[in-house]
Enzyme design. Sequence first.
Site, short mmCIF file in Angstrom:
data_model
loop_
_atom_site.label_atom_id
_atom_site.label_comp_id
_atom_site.label_asym_id
_atom_site.label_seq_id
_atom_site.Cartn_x
_atom_site.Cartn_y
_atom_site.Cartn_z
N ASP A 194 69.73 39.83 13.86
CA ASP A 194 68.54 40.47 14.15
C ASP A 194 67.45 39.57 14.01
OD1 ASP A 194 66.25 42.33 14.56
OD2 ASP A 194 67.06 43.76 13.02
N HIS A 249 70.54 44.47 15.14
CA HIS A 249 69.60 45.54 15.05
C HIS A 249 69.96 46.98 15.32
CE1 HIS A 249 64.97 46.39 14.78
NE2 HIS A 249 65.19 47.26 15.92
N SER A 275 62.52 49.67 12.50
CA SER A 275 61.89 48.81 13.33
C SER A 275 60.47 48.91 13.33
CB SER A 275 62.67 48.97 14.80
OG SER A 275 62.27 47.84 15.72
#
Length: 704
Positions: free
Chosen positions: A646, A676, A547
């Site tokens: 996501d 995610h 991320s």
Amino acid sequence: MGEKDMEMKTPDTISEQHPGHDVASGEVWCLQLDKPFSLWSTLGISFSVTSTPLAVGTYLSVVIGVGGSPVFFYGYILAVCLDMCICASLAEMAAQYPHSSGQIYWTAKLAPRGHGRGLSYLVGWLTAAGYFFWTSAALLISSQLIWALVQICHPTFITLPWHFYVGYFAVGVFTLFPNIPFFKWYPQFLKGLVIYINAGALFVLIVLLVRAKPKQSSDYVFKAFVNQTGWSSNGVVFFLGLLPGLTAVNGFDSAAHMAEELPRPERQVPQVMFISALASAASGLPMILVYMFCITKPDNLLNPVGGQPVIQLMVDSLESFPLTIVGSLVFITCFLCASVTMMTTFSRIWWSLARDGGVPFSPFMARISGRWKVPVNSVCFSAFACILIGLLKLGSATALNAILGTAVLCIFASYGIPILCSLIGKRTGFSTAHYFNLGHMFEERATDSGLRVRVFTPEVATQDPLPVGVYFHSGGWASGNIEAEEATCIHVAVQVPSIIIAVAYRLAPEFKAPAAHNDAVDALIWAWKNVSGLGGDRTRLFTIGGSAGGNLAISVVLKTLDQEINVTGIVAIVPVTVHPDGVPSKHRSAYKSYAESVATPVINRTSMDIFFENYGAAPTDPSIFLLCNPRIGELPPTYLVSCTADPLRDDARLFKQELDNHKVPNKITEYEGMPHYFWIFPQLKQRAQFLEDLVNGIWFILGQ
């Protein structure tokens, strides 16, 4: 095929679930067990198996001439300390590998490669033998207590060996009823066992303290060492006297063998282990003191009524027929329940062995009744085996000591082997997150500027330098920490294998952009300077993150292109590569995931807006939003991960397009329908695939 014994093939065996490990396994046919047990009902099994506060009274005949009261008391304390260490080790294994085979399965997972099969067979038979003898001892003690009550009511009655066997047989048959026809109500009954055992112990404690006169002196309880064993060494006698303590706080694995009948065994089994062990240890110690202070006629305990010294103790000390009857009934009820729970545990061990092809007639033994939803054949075999051994002359203290001693040796050997395997393997078997964790494989360090880093170094057989990965955690540059992603770091460190340096970079909103990116550069420079000292290979240095951490993993390489740092590859897991307000015009038509992610789980468009605002980076800053960076073509091989549910899905897809346009070697793995960071949820079956793909991705960037 009969209605009562439906059959279907099990979905997998141990070896099929975990290829590459040698285990004792085979193909059998059975239904899956229901999950009727809860934490409290399983605690009822675990606590009842030992019934410590009451059961310690049955060991009086064992210790009366083997060290006496001091050995009983001090030996119990020492044994409990050792027991708790063993319990902690097994609880971690249960958290990491919840399985009804318990230590049998743990041995298969932790044993050195090539030895798992033989050792798991050995542990399987030690475990089965231990509980076989322990269950037989419970049946015998129950029979002795019943005949002791008969003798109290009829003093002229003389018990003969066959009397003990009749009682033994009856108790064995009795254990079948809760375990088969009444199993539906069994979990509810178990929830009250902990309360009953402790309430019964409290009753015995109070009446003994009130009625016993005169009480023994403190010298008798704490100092008067007795050696009637024939051994000249008091040290040997002390260690012989540890048997009651080792037996009284034991059976930690009883909860583990119920794993497949619990909804959340990875948490509930370790919880039950510790709660039961602590409760047993704490309740046993005051009862030992009460029993020893309240012995009024020590000589009578050598030839007790019904062969049970605790009943003789109540007869001598209470001097009340009604109170002795009630006290005896408390003990009888307790040991009948213990016999039932022992049979439950023994039968589950036998069933789990049969399910994996570890016993004769495995398909028959592994069958689960479609009517009762329990392994009826294994339960019946367990009861029959225990009843059969009762044909031997068991009604004596010598026989009881021998049975208990054998049980303790077998069970502790079955505990010791997986623990030893874990130590030999330097705990590398604990490579994923688990509820109860005994220790870590990392050390805390700091960069030259004081930035905290955590270095994960696996124990490997080779002396060759290992690859080194600099790991950046997730959290939108504003949250998260290295502790939260420790499991992933350990997994990568162990499975690649590699040295992982996790970076505790500064977080927004306290530290705005580009603080996190500057910290990433600081960490990479420190790693480059210290690679050799850490045991790493400079030619195999890579960056990795998820991320926002995936963004840092790419950005830090771009920021250091002009420095003398040679990064071999990048692993960017669901990375942020573009700000929604700074998408290059050529990519705008393909950038859809952000707008589509209004209500996606884990993170959505709103949460990303908050992260962007907190960090405060300019939407078109190419050092942070990397899709705009003109030097993408200078990047090393890159492995990308994306998820279709996501908001960052297209960040990875579009970045791959740029890598392809610039002829940068790359690979992407996309998980259909996954949100995610889905791998943080251990119940998702895709998690295992992600972890496997991650290791393969690292091998890809390293050129392996």
